[in-house]
Design a protein around this motif. Sequence first.
Motif, PDB file in Angstrom:
ATOM      1  N   VAL A  73      14.296  -2.774  -3.338  1.00  0.00           N
ATOM      2  CA  VAL A  73      12.896  -2.935  -3.746  1.00  0.00           C
ATOM      3  C   VAL A  73      12.370  -4.292  -3.275  1.00  0.00           C
ATOM      4  CG1 VAL A  73      11.372  -3.152  -5.763  1.00  0.00           C
ATOM      5  CG2 VAL A  73      13.116  -1.353  -5.701  1.00  0.00           C
ATOM      6  N   ALA A  74      13.206  -5.331  -3.347  1.00  0.00           N
ATOM      7  CA  ALA A  74      12.771  -6.660  -2.896  1.00  0.00           C
ATOM      8  C   ALA A  74      12.430  -6.661  -1.409  1.00  0.00           C
ATOM      9  CB  ALA A  74      13.854  -7.695  -3.198  1.00  0.00           C
ATOM     10  N   GLU A  75      13.200  -5.939  -0.597  1.00  0.00           N
ATOM     11  CA  GLU A  75      12.914  -5.850   0.839  1.00  0.00           C
ATOM     12  C   GLU A  75      11.543  -5.242   1.089  1.00  0.00           C
ATOM     13  OE1 GLU A  75      16.166  -4.779   3.867  1.00  0.00           O
ATOM     14  OE2 GLU A  75      16.743  -3.787   1.988  1.00  0.00           O
ATOM     15  N   ILE A  76      11.215  -4.219   0.324  1.00  0.00           N
ATOM     16  CA  ILE A  76       9.922  -3.548   0.487  1.00  0.00           C
ATOM     17  C   ILE A  76       8.796  -4.509   0.148  1.00  0.00           C
ATOM     18  CG2 ILE A  76       8.452  -1.667  -0.356  1.00  0.00           C
ATOM     19  CD1 ILE A  76      11.175  -0.183  -1.013  1.00  0.00           C
ATOM     20  N   ILE A  77       8.933  -5.188  -0.967  1.00  0.00           N
ATOM     21  CA  ILE A  77       7.905  -6.138  -1.403  1.00  0.00           C
ATOM     22  C   ILE A  77       7.770  -7.277  -0.395  1.00  0.00           C
ATOM     23  CG2 ILE A  77       7.307  -7.813  -3.204  1.00  0.00           C
ATOM     24  CD1 ILE A  77       8.644  -5.790  -5.190  1.00  0.00           C
ATOM     25  N   ASP A  78       8.895  -7.791   0.080  1.00  0.00           N
ATOM     26  CA  ASP A  78       8.864  -8.859   1.082  1.00  0.00           C
ATOM     27  C   ASP A  78       8.201  -8.384   2.376  1.00  0.00           C
ATOM     28  OD1 ASP A  78      10.207 -10.528  -0.690  1.00  0.00           O
ATOM     29  OD2 ASP A  78      12.171 -10.245   0.262  1.00  0.00           O
ATOM     30  N   ALA A  79       8.449  -7.130   2.763  1.00  0.00           N
ATOM     31  CA  ALA A  79       7.924  -6.598   4.019  1.00  0.00           C
ATOM     32  C   ALA A  79       6.403  -6.552   4.046  1.00  0.00           C
ATOM     33  CB  ALA A  79       8.482  -5.203   4.280  1.00  0.00           C
ATOM     34  N   VAL A  80       5.784  -6.334   2.904  1.00  0.00           N
ATOM     35  CA  VAL A  80       4.315  -6.262   2.866  1.00  0.00           C
ATOM     36  C   VAL A  80       3.712  -7.615   2.479  1.00  0.00           C
ATOM     37  CG1 VAL A  80       4.210  -3.768   2.505  1.00  0.00           C
ATOM     38  CG2 VAL A  80       4.272  -5.299   0.513  1.00  0.00           C
ATOM     39  N   ASN A  81       4.508  -8.656   2.654  1.00  0.00           N
ATOM     40  CA  ASN A  81       4.063 -10.034   2.411  1.00  0.00           C
ATOM     41  C   ASN A  81       3.593 -10.271   0.986  1.00  0.00           C
ATOM     42  OD1 ASN A  81       4.549 -10.713   5.140  1.00  0.00           O
ATOM     43  ND2 ASN A  81       2.549  -9.883   5.693  1.00  0.00           N
ATOM     44  N   ARG A 118       3.138  -2.892  -5.407  1.00  0.00           N
ATOM     45  CA  ARG A 118       3.370  -1.679  -6.196  1.00  0.00           C
ATOM     46  C   ARG A 118       3.201  -0.430  -5.353  1.00  0.00           C
ATOM     47  NH1 ARG A 118      -0.133  -4.032  -9.824  1.00  0.00           N
ATOM     48  NH2 ARG A 118      -1.550  -2.303  -9.597  1.00  0.00           N
ATOM     49  N   TYR A 119       2.136  -0.384  -4.557  1.00  0.00           N
ATOM     50  CA  TYR A 119       1.890   0.783  -3.717  1.00  0.00           C
ATOM     51  C   TYR A 119       2.967   0.939  -2.637  1.00  0.00           C
ATOM     52  CZ  TYR A 119      -2.775   1.768  -5.631  1.00  0.00           C
ATOM     53  OH  TYR A 119      -3.831   2.101  -6.434  1.00  0.00           O
ATOM     54  N   ALA A 120       3.422  -0.160  -2.070  1.00  0.00           N
ATOM     55  CA  ALA A 120       4.462  -0.088  -1.047  1.00  0.00           C
ATOM     56  C   ALA A 120       5.742   0.499  -1.629  1.00  0.00           C
ATOM     57  CB  ALA A 120       4.725  -1.467  -0.442  1.00  0.00           C
ATOM     58  N   VAL A 121       6.135   0.048  -2.813  1.00  0.00           N
ATOM     59  CA  VAL A 121       7.339   0.572  -3.456  1.00  0.00           C
ATOM     60  C   VAL A 121       7.140   2.047  -3.811  1.00  0.00           C
ATOM     61  CG1 VAL A 121       8.855   0.394  -5.474  1.00  0.00           C
ATOM     62  CG2 VAL A 121       8.115  -1.674  -4.287  1.00  0.00           C
ATOM     63  N   THR A 122       5.987   2.397  -4.341  1.00  0.00           N
ATOM     64  CA  THR A 122       5.695   3.787  -4.698  1.00  0.00           C
ATOM     65  C   THR A 122       5.753   4.689  -3.474  1.00  0.00           C
ATOM     66  OG1 THR A 122       4.303   3.112  -6.563  1.00  0.00           O
ATOM     67  CG2 THR A 122       3.945   5.332  -5.694  1.00  0.00           C
ATOM     68  N   ALA A 123       5.139   4.265  -2.382  1.00  0.00           N
ATOM     69  CA  ALA A 123       5.125   5.074  -1.160  1.00  0.00           C
ATOM     70  C   ALA A 123       6.531   5.222  -0.571  1.00  0.00           C
ATOM     71  CB  ALA A 123       4.184   4.451  -0.133  1.00  0.00           C
ATOM     72  N   PHE A 127       2.274   0.828   5.926  1.00  0.00           N
ATOM     73  CA  PHE A 127       3.321   1.381   6.764  1.00  0.00           C
ATOM     74  C   PHE A 127       3.430   0.660   8.100  1.00  0.00           C
ATOM     75  CE2 PHE A 127       3.987   4.324   3.497  1.00  0.00           C
ATOM     76  CZ  PHE A 127       5.192   4.968   3.745  1.00  0.00           C
ATOM     77  N   ALA A 128       2.362   0.059   8.566  1.00  0.00           N
ATOM     78  CA  ALA A 128       2.457  -0.766   9.773  1.00  0.00           C
ATOM     79  C   ALA A 128       3.408  -1.939   9.499  1.00  0.00           C
ATOM     80  CB  ALA A 128       1.078  -1.269  10.184  1.00  0.00           C
ATOM     81  N   LYS A 129       3.280  -2.553   8.339  1.00  0.00           N
ATOM     82  CA  LYS A 129       4.166  -3.670   7.976  1.00  0.00           C
ATOM     83  C   LYS A 129       5.585  -3.183   7.693  1.00  0.00           C
ATOM     84  CE  LYS A 129       0.623  -6.753   6.358  1.00  0.00           C
ATOM     85  NZ  LYS A 129       0.337  -7.860   5.501  1.00  0.00           N
ATOM     86  N   LEU A 130       5.719  -2.051   7.043  1.00  0.00           N
ATOM     87  CA  LEU A 130       7.043  -1.509   6.757  1.00  0.00           C
ATOM     88  C   LEU A 130       7.765  -1.149   8.054  1.00  0.00           C
ATOM     89  CD1 LEU A 130       6.053   0.728   3.706  1.00  0.00           C
ATOM     90  CD2 LEU A 130       7.422  -1.377   3.622  1.00  0.00           C
ATOM     91  N   ARG A 131       7.019  -0.643   9.031  1.00  0.00           N
ATOM     92  CA  ARG A 131       7.611  -0.299  10.321  1.00  0.00           C
ATOM     93  C   ARG A 131       8.018  -1.558  11.080  1.00  0.00           C
ATOM     94  NH1 ARG A 131       5.219   0.899  15.180  1.00  0.00           N
ATOM     95  NH2 ARG A 131       3.199   0.932  14.195  1.00  0.00           N
ATOM     96  N   GLN A 132       7.175  -2.580  11.048  1.00  0.00           N
ATOM     97  CA  GLN A 132       7.496  -3.857  11.705  1.00  0.00           C
ATOM     98  C   GLN A 132       8.765  -4.476  11.124  1.00  0.00           C
ATOM     99  OE1 GLN A 132       3.985  -6.173  11.013  1.00  0.00           O
ATOM    100  NE2 GLN A 132       2.847  -5.263  12.703  1.00  0.00           N
TER     101      GLN A 132
END
Length: 155
Positions: free
Chosen positions: A76-84, A8-13, A46-51
């Motif tokens: 949105v799915a990409e963001i969620i997947d990116a943060v594992n 949720r936070y990753a998508v919000t950010a 953001f470390a994971k989003l950048r990776q």
Amino acid sequence: MRLTTRGRYAVTAMLDLALNNESGPISLADISHRQEISLSYLEQLFAKLRQNNLVSSVRGPGGGYCLARSSDAISVAEIIDAVNESIDATSCSGKGNCHNGDICLTHHLWDDLSRQIHRFLSGISLDSLVHQQDVQVVMLRQSDQADANSGCAKV
């Protein structure tokens, strides 16, 4: 099944970044302030989003983060997947060992639901969220609150 705070936070950010992307790199401190998310938590996300090549960083004064691709090319799915983050409705985390080591009666039902949710979120881009009326209303409210808290009036 539920999406955890991390997803949720990753998508919000990321949505905050997309909404404010036109003003150049956005600092995590600004996102933290607007969205009331811990700065240290945002740094981890953001470390994971950048990776995963969803954001890029700009160093130095005036630095921060930018979207690595256009907002219509990030789902949105990409963001969620990116943060594992897992979108999994099964009780066995999709392993099929839910009933004494074997598949339970409803395993395939919940597994299908998980895939449907992922497919649904894959069809939603940041850009489509940016242009939703209710998102625009919240952004204006947050902007007004930030201006009030900084002691500056919008001109």
